[in-house]
Motif scaffolding. Structure first.
Motif, PDB file in Angstrom:
ATOM      1  N   LYS A 123      40.889  40.870  40.047  1.00  0.00           N
ATOM      2  CA  LYS A 123      42.218  41.137  40.739  1.00  0.00           C
ATOM      3  C   LYS A 123      42.626  39.441  41.307  1.00  0.00           C
ATOM      4  N   VAL A 124      41.127  38.519  41.882  1.00  0.00           N
ATOM      5  CA  VAL A 124      41.778  37.342  42.272  1.00  0.00           C
ATOM      6  C   VAL A 124      42.392  36.862  41.208  1.00  0.00           C
ATOM      7  N   LEU A 184      43.930  37.436  38.100  1.00  0.00           N
ATOM      8  CA  LEU A 184      45.245  37.601  38.809  1.00  0.00           C
ATOM      9  C   LEU A 184      46.444  37.392  39.655  1.00  0.00           C
ATOM     10  N   GLU A 185      46.052  37.504  40.949  1.00  0.00           N
ATOM     11  CA  GLU A 185      46.496  36.793  41.498  1.00  0.00           C
ATOM     12  C   GLU A 185      46.294  35.376  41.542  1.00  0.00           C
ATOM     13  N   ASN A 190      46.321  32.961  38.351  1.00  0.00           N
ATOM     14  CA  ASN A 190      47.322  33.321  37.982  1.00  0.00           C
ATOM     15  C   ASN A 190      48.960  33.209  37.885  1.00  0.00           C
ATOM     16  N   ARG A 191      48.933  34.360  39.171  1.00  0.00           N
ATOM     17  CA  ARG A 191      50.646  34.277  39.868  1.00  0.00           C
ATOM     18  C   ARG A 191      51.047  33.221  40.070  1.00  0.00           C
ATOM     19  N   SER A 192      50.361  33.154  41.330  1.00  0.00           N
ATOM     20  CA  SER A 192      50.105  31.763  42.432  1.00  0.00           C
ATOM     21  C   SER A 192      51.120  30.519  41.187  1.00  0.00           C
ATOM     22  N   ASP A 232      54.104  31.381  39.975  1.00  0.00           N
ATOM     23  CA  ASP A 232      55.641  31.104  40.888  1.00  0.00           C
ATOM     24  C   ASP A 232      55.710  29.684  41.434  1.00  0.00           C
TER      25      ASP A 232
END
Length: 99
Positions: A75-76, A78-79, A81-83, A86
């Protein structure tokens, strides 16, 4: 997780041997007709399940904790990578508007 699985299979194998011995010695009932082998397997499964539930509680908890840690790390990641995506998207849009 592999250790828990192997321990569980070991308990089942032990129960299978005991049930087989009891059935063939006449202390436990035989299955109907040709179902004797299936009867022995089902009976061994029914006996080994509660034994595994009690005996392997600590090992199951350890395996569960390891799985939770892996999921949290995923989860960390993935988050993060998302940031990063963005940030890259925002800077690309800003450069596109500046042109």
């Amino acid at each position: 997780m592999l250790r828990y699985t192997l321990m569980r299979l070991g308990i089942f194998a032990g129960c299978l041997v005991v049930v087989w011995g009891l059935v063939h010695s006449g202390l436990a009932p035989r299955g109907l007709g040709d179902s004797n082998g299936l009867w022995i397997i089902v009976l061994a499964m029914l006996i080994s399940a509660p034994i595994s539930l009690v005996v392997l509680r600590k090992e199951r908890d350890r395996a569960s904790e390891r799985i939770v840690r892996r999921v949290d790390r995923a989860k960390v990641s993935l988050e993060a990578n998302r940031s990063m995506e963005d940030t890259a998207d925002d800077s690309a849009r800003a450069q596109g508007q500046a042109s």
